[in-house]
Design a protein around this motif. Structure first.
Motif, PDB file in Angstrom:
ATOM      1  N   PRO A 106       0.827  -1.513  -0.002  1.00  0.00           N
ATOM      2  CA  PRO A 106       0.039  -0.031   0.027  1.00  0.00           C
ATOM      3  C   PRO A 106       0.978   1.368   0.048  1.00  0.00           C
ATOM      4  O   PRO A 106       2.033   1.296   0.404  1.00  0.00           O
ATOM      5  CB  PRO A 106      -0.762  -0.385   1.469  1.00  0.00           C
ATOM      6  N   VAL A 107       0.147   2.422  -0.266  1.00  0.00           N
ATOM      7  CA  VAL A 107       0.731   3.723   0.187  1.00  0.00           C
ATOM      8  C   VAL A 107       0.814   3.916   1.588  1.00  0.00           C
ATOM      9  O   VAL A 107      -0.304   3.400   2.253  1.00  0.00           O
ATOM     10  CB  VAL A 107      -0.152   4.762  -0.559  1.00  0.00           C
ATOM     11  N   PRO A 108       1.877   4.302   2.096  1.00  0.00           N
ATOM     12  CA  PRO A 108       2.043   4.342   3.558  1.00  0.00           C
ATOM     13  C   PRO A 108       0.833   5.153   4.115  1.00  0.00           C
ATOM     14  O   PRO A 108       0.446   6.239   3.732  1.00  0.00           O
ATOM     15  CB  PRO A 108       3.270   4.916   3.832  1.00  0.00           C
ATOM     16  N   GLU A 109       0.272   4.623   5.298  1.00  0.00           N
ATOM     17  CA  GLU A 109      -0.802   4.961   5.885  1.00  0.00           C
ATOM     18  C   GLU A 109      -0.426   6.539   6.470  1.00  0.00           C
ATOM     19  O   GLU A 109      -1.486   7.325   6.436  1.00  0.00           O
ATOM     20  CB  GLU A 109      -1.317   4.122   7.213  1.00  0.00           C
ATOM     21  N   ASN A 110       0.822   6.881   6.938  1.00  0.00           N
ATOM     22  CA  ASN A 110       0.906   7.886   7.492  1.00  0.00           C
ATOM     23  C   ASN A 110       1.489   8.969   6.499  1.00  0.00           C
ATOM     24  O   ASN A 110       2.311   9.967   6.511  1.00  0.00           O
ATOM     25  CB  ASN A 110       2.119   7.907   8.594  1.00  0.00           C
ATOM     26  N   PHE A 111       1.275   8.573   4.935  1.00  0.00           N
ATOM     27  CA  PHE A 111       1.671   9.595   3.913  1.00  0.00           C
ATOM     28  C   PHE A 111       1.244  11.211   4.121  1.00  0.00           C
ATOM     29  O   PHE A 111       2.048  11.956   3.718  1.00  0.00           O
ATOM     30  CB  PHE A 111       1.012   9.052   2.670  1.00  0.00           C
ATOM     31  N   GLY A 112       0.174  11.369   4.881  1.00  0.00           N
ATOM     32  CA  GLY A 112      -0.349  12.678   5.146  1.00  0.00           C
ATOM     33  C   GLY A 112       0.682  13.412   5.733  1.00  0.00           C
ATOM     34  O   GLY A 112       0.433  14.563   5.935  1.00  0.00           O
ATOM     35  N   LYS A 113       1.629  12.879   6.720  1.00  0.00           N
ATOM     36  CA  LYS A 113       2.479  13.636   7.317  1.00  0.00           C
ATOM     37  C   LYS A 113       3.565  14.488   6.520  1.00  0.00           C
ATOM     38  O   LYS A 113       4.393  15.156   7.106  1.00  0.00           O
ATOM     39  CB  LYS A 113       3.344  12.690   8.316  1.00  0.00           C
ATOM     40  N   LEU A 114       3.758  13.987   5.062  1.00  0.00           N
ATOM     41  CA  LEU A 114       4.526  14.706   4.363  1.00  0.00           C
ATOM     42  C   LEU A 114       4.052  15.924   3.953  1.00  0.00           C
ATOM     43  O   LEU A 114       3.717  16.097   2.611  1.00  0.00           O
ATOM     44  CB  LEU A 114       5.016  13.763   3.309  1.00  0.00           C
ATOM     45  N   THR A 115       3.986  16.767   4.587  1.00  0.00           N
ATOM     46  CA  THR A 115       3.124  17.933   4.376  1.00  0.00           C
ATOM     47  C   THR A 115       3.488  19.124   3.513  1.00  0.00           C
ATOM     48  O   THR A 115       2.770  19.865   2.935  1.00  0.00           O
ATOM     49  CB  THR A 115       2.724  18.782   5.864  1.00  0.00           C
ATOM     50  N   LYS A 116       4.807  18.746   3.276  1.00  0.00           N
ATOM     51  CA  LYS A 116       5.585  19.817   2.250  1.00  0.00           C
ATOM     52  C   LYS A 116       5.555  19.169   0.784  1.00  0.00           C
ATOM     53  O   LYS A 116       6.020  20.062  -0.035  1.00  0.00           O
ATOM     54  CB  LYS A 116       7.033  19.950   2.865  1.00  0.00           C
ATOM     55  N   LEU A 117       4.986  18.032   0.650  1.00  0.00           N
ATOM     56  CA  LEU A 117       4.938  17.491  -0.815  1.00  0.00           C
ATOM     57  C   LEU A 117       4.284  18.243  -1.560  1.00  0.00           C
ATOM     58  O   LEU A 117       3.134  18.919  -1.537  1.00  0.00           O
ATOM     59  CB  LEU A 117       4.297  16.196  -0.464  1.00  0.00           C
ATOM     60  N   GLU A 118       4.969  18.372  -2.655  1.00  0.00           N
ATOM     61  CA  GLU A 118       4.371  19.365  -3.835  1.00  0.00           C
ATOM     62  C   GLU A 118       4.022  18.331  -5.045  1.00  0.00           C
ATOM     63  O   GLU A 118       3.130  18.627  -5.972  1.00  0.00           O
ATOM     64  CB  GLU A 118       5.199  20.415  -4.559  1.00  0.00           C
ATOM     65  N   ALA A 119       4.966  17.298  -5.243  1.00  0.00           N
ATOM     66  CA  ALA A 119       4.785  16.285  -6.452  1.00  0.00           C
ATOM     67  C   ALA A 119       4.994  14.831  -6.005  1.00  0.00           C
ATOM     68  O   ALA A 119       5.912  14.532  -5.279  1.00  0.00           O
ATOM     69  CB  ALA A 119       5.785  16.582  -7.433  1.00  0.00           C
ATOM     70  N   VAL A 120       4.006  13.923  -6.444  1.00  0.00           N
ATOM     71  CA  VAL A 120       4.206  12.668  -5.972  1.00  0.00           C
ATOM     72  C   VAL A 120       4.046  11.673  -7.346  1.00  0.00           C
ATOM     73  O   VAL A 120       2.654  11.892  -7.811  1.00  0.00           O
ATOM     74  CB  VAL A 120       3.112  12.167  -5.059  1.00  0.00           C
ATOM     75  N   TYR A 121       4.944  11.033  -7.606  1.00  0.00           N
ATOM     76  CA  TYR A 121       4.904  10.083  -8.876  1.00  0.00           C
ATOM     77  C   TYR A 121       4.994   8.779  -8.469  1.00  0.00           C
ATOM     78  O   TYR A 121       6.258   8.326  -8.076  1.00  0.00           O
ATOM     79  CB  TYR A 121       5.716  10.574  -9.885  1.00  0.00           C
ATOM     80  N   LEU A 122       4.094   7.975  -8.216  1.00  0.00           N
ATOM     81  CA  LEU A 122       4.177   6.442  -8.089  1.00  0.00           C
ATOM     82  C   LEU A 122       3.477   5.477  -9.196  1.00  0.00           C
ATOM     83  O   LEU A 122       3.072   4.447  -9.014  1.00  0.00           O
ATOM     84  CB  LEU A 122       3.515   6.211  -6.609  1.00  0.00           C
ATOM     85  N   ASN A 123       3.265   6.104 -10.093  1.00  0.00           N
ATOM     86  CA  ASN A 123       2.655   5.559 -11.308  1.00  0.00           C
ATOM     87  C   ASN A 123       3.512   4.388 -11.781  1.00  0.00           C
ATOM     88  O   ASN A 123       4.770   4.180 -11.678  1.00  0.00           O
ATOM     89  CB  ASN A 123       2.418   6.430 -12.435  1.00  0.00           C
TER      90      ASN A 123
END
Length: 646
Positions: free
Chosen positions: A151-168
């Motif tokens: 899975p996408v890590p459950e605590n992903f929302g802690k990375l609050t500075k994220l601007e771009a995510v590419y997991l495709n």
């Protein structure tokens, strides 16, 4: 719990590092990395088993800021970027590489990391480490085009500075974490082509800075959140190829900045919402794809206000009513796909104003004739598909065949009567695809079709054509797809010596051809053929050993003929075969043991012949049911009755 333990570990490491004054004293003037960065990168390197670029091999010494792919902050000296994509530059030259291994949880030791790019290595496996949630400075995460699972890590929302995510383009599964709604700075969320399931969390609509939201090619279910229109700056929305259901939210009209909207291949139903809601909205939308759903109602006339639109896909829904005349305003559209609906009425005359149109595809509807002459005003039209409508074409107009821009013409299923229209000769220099199947054509296949030097595909099936196949047609150098099935064609079928070497698909089934097939596979004729269907004729004689020369053959159907003699052993050497249908003939002898070599075989039938002896045991033959072998009185062995011991 894992993150808490890691926090204690990181604190101890930091205290240990500060006791050294922040820099390791190596006894020289070489400045070393921060100790935690060095440990994190060393552990990451240990998790990579293969690196064809040898970039990691050069990761030696203590100054990791000088290592390939590593960028450090000018002031703090901490590692801020790890850039190890597939394609990289060295000495102004580009190189492509592969990394095999797993992402070490120790990547979390790089506590000042802002960019992590491990994209397109294609061979990183395992889960995304949960520890990645501690990289609180991370702005960009790119792990696309790998083989990551879980899975996408459950605590992903802690990375609050994220601007771009590419997991495709991975194999990620599970559901999207609801904590994703905390990523208020996120501009690009690209997770397409994975196995992510569950519903699209409502938290997504809280990401009001999103410019790109691409979740296509997953198994998401449920409905599209009604508040999707909150994403006012969104430019690209792709939710295609999922299992989404329900209606398209009305609020989608609020997405005025869209350049791409792709909701294709879902289970969406109901009417298409009226958008744009104002003629000045959605002026940048270039790609609109709602095809392969269950949408009904009429096509909104407001679509005519989408003046930047280039491609419109509405095919395979349940849309009805006429094509809006406002489509004439779509002067930039190049591709228009409306097939597989219940669209009725005439084509609007305004369609002649679509000057950039290259593809006009409206098959399988209820569009009435006559053929609209305004089509001739479209200067660059290349593909015209009007098949299976209610045009009732009594004759093909001259203006149509004089449109030399057209390379693909499909008029199948339109009640064209009589001989193949000779007026088609005017298109001999331009046509690459011609489909007149499922009409009421009679008479012979004309010799003049042999003058269509660019023709790649010729489909004349399900008519009442008679006589033989002109040699001039078979010799067409570019002809790769010839479908003449279900006519009344007669004469010898032993035409393979005249067949060009580029033929890929040949279907002559359900005719009245007779004689043998002795030249099949001889010389270079038909050497690249993949699909060969000669079933339901009156063929006789044996199958020649030269069939073994057809190394590209994938599907062979000789069923329902009068073929006899033994089955050729060499057929077992045609290793690409996935389908062999030889039922209802008069083949004799034993089933060749070489058939056990056909490892790709998925479809197989030898029933109702005169075969005898024991069926060779083993894969793939023992995977097929009794029905594949019945009707051969002398045949025994699995799956039939056991053979009698002598």
């Amino acid at each position: 719990m894992v993150c808490r333990s890691l926090s204690v570990f990181l604190l101890l490491q930091l205290l240990s590092f500060e006791s050294y004054g922040g820099v390791l004293d190596t006894g020289s003037n070489v400045k070393a990395c921060h100790e935690m960065d060095l440990k994190g990168l060393t552990a990451f390197k240990a998790g990579i088993k293969i690196d064809t670029s040898d970039r990691l091999k050069a990761w030696t010494g203590l100054n990791c800021c000088k290592w390939d792919g590593i960028v450090c902050h000018n002031e703090t000296g901490r590692v801020s970027q790890v850039n190890l994509p597939e394609v990289f530059k060295r000495d102004d030259a580009s190189f492509s590489t592969t990394m095999v291994g797993e992402i070490s949880p120790s990547i979390a030791l790089l506590t000042n990391l802002e960019v992590l790019d491990l994209s397109t290595s294609n061979n990183l496996k395992g889960n995304i480490p949960q520890e990645i949630c501690k990289l609180s400075s991370l702005r960009e995460l790119n792990l696309a085009h790998n083989m990551l699972t879980g899975p996408v890590p459950e605590n992903f929302g802690k990375l609050t500075k994220l601007e771009a995510v590419y997991l495709n383009d991975n194999s990620l599964s599970g559901t999207l974490p609801t904590s994703i709604g905390n990523l208020k700075n996120l501009k690009k969320l690209v997770l397409n082509t994975n196995k992510i399931s569950g519903e699209l969390p409502d938290a997504v609509v809280e990401l009001t800075n999103l410019v790109i939201l691409d979740l296509g090619g997953n198994v998401l279910s449920g409905s599209i959140p009604n508040e999707i229109g909150n994403l006012r700056v969104l430019k690209k929305l792709d939710l295609s190829s999922n299992k989404l259901s329900g209606n398209i939210p009305i609020s989608i009209a609020n997405l005025t900045a869209l350049t791409l909207l792709d909701l294709a291949s879902n289970r969406l139903e109901g009417n298409i919402p009226t958008f744009p809601s104002n003629n000045s909205y959605m002026q940048s939308l270039a790609y609109l794809s709602l095809n392969n759903n269950r949408l009904n109602g009429q096509i909104p006339s407001t679509f005519g206000s989408l003046t930047s639109l280039k491609r419109l896909h509405l095919e395979n829904n349940k849309l009805h009513g006429p094509i809006p005349s406002s489509f004439g305003n779509l002067s930039s559209v190049t591709d228009l796909y409306l097939g597989g609906n219940n669209i009725s009425g005439n084509l609007p005359g305004s369609i002649g104003q679509m000057k950039e149109l290259l593809v006009l595809s409206v098959p399988h509807n209820s569009i009435k004739g006559p053929l609209l002459k305004e089509i001739s005003l479209i200067p660059y039209l290349q593909v015209l598909d009007l098949s299976f409508n209610a045009l009732n074409i009594s004759s093909i107009p001259k203006w149509l065949v004089e449109m030399h821009s057209i390379i693909s013409l499909n008029l199948a299923g339109n009640n064209i009567n009589g001989p193949i229209p000779e007026i088609l000769r005017y298109a001999a220099g331009s046509l690459m695809e011609l489909d007149l199947s499922v009409n009421n054509l009679t008479g012979p296949i004309p010799e003049w079709l042999g003058s269509f030097g660019k023709l790649y595909s010729l489909k004349l099936s399900r008519n009442s054509l008679d006589s033989g196949i002109p040699a001039s047609v078979l010799r067409l150098n570019n002809l790769g797809d010839l479908d003449l099935h279900s006519n009344r064609l007669t004469g010898s079928i032993d035409v393979f010596q005249a067949l060009n070497g580029n033929m890929l698909n040949l279907d002559l089934s359900d005719n009245q051809f007779s004689g043998g097939i002795g030249t099949l596979g001889k010389g270079s004729s038909g050497k690249n053929i993949r699909n060969l269907n000669l079933s339901r004729n009156k063929l006789s004689g044996g199958v020649p050993d030269s069939i073994g020369n057809l190394e590209s053959l994938e599907r062979l159907d000789l069923s329902y003929n009068q073929l006899s003699s033994r089955l050729p052993q060499v057929l077992g050497n045609v290793s690409k075969l996935v389908s062999v249908l030889l039922e209802k003939n008069q083949f004799t002898g034993e089933v060749p043991k070489s058939f056990l070599n056909l490892n790709r075989l998925q479809e197989f039938d030898l029933s109702y012949n005169q075969l005898e002896g024991e069926i060779p045991f083993g894969k793939p033959l023992n995977h097929f049911p009794i029905s594949a072998f019945v009707g051969n009185k002398g045949l025994c062995g699995y799956p039939l009755i056991p053979c009698k011991k002598s």
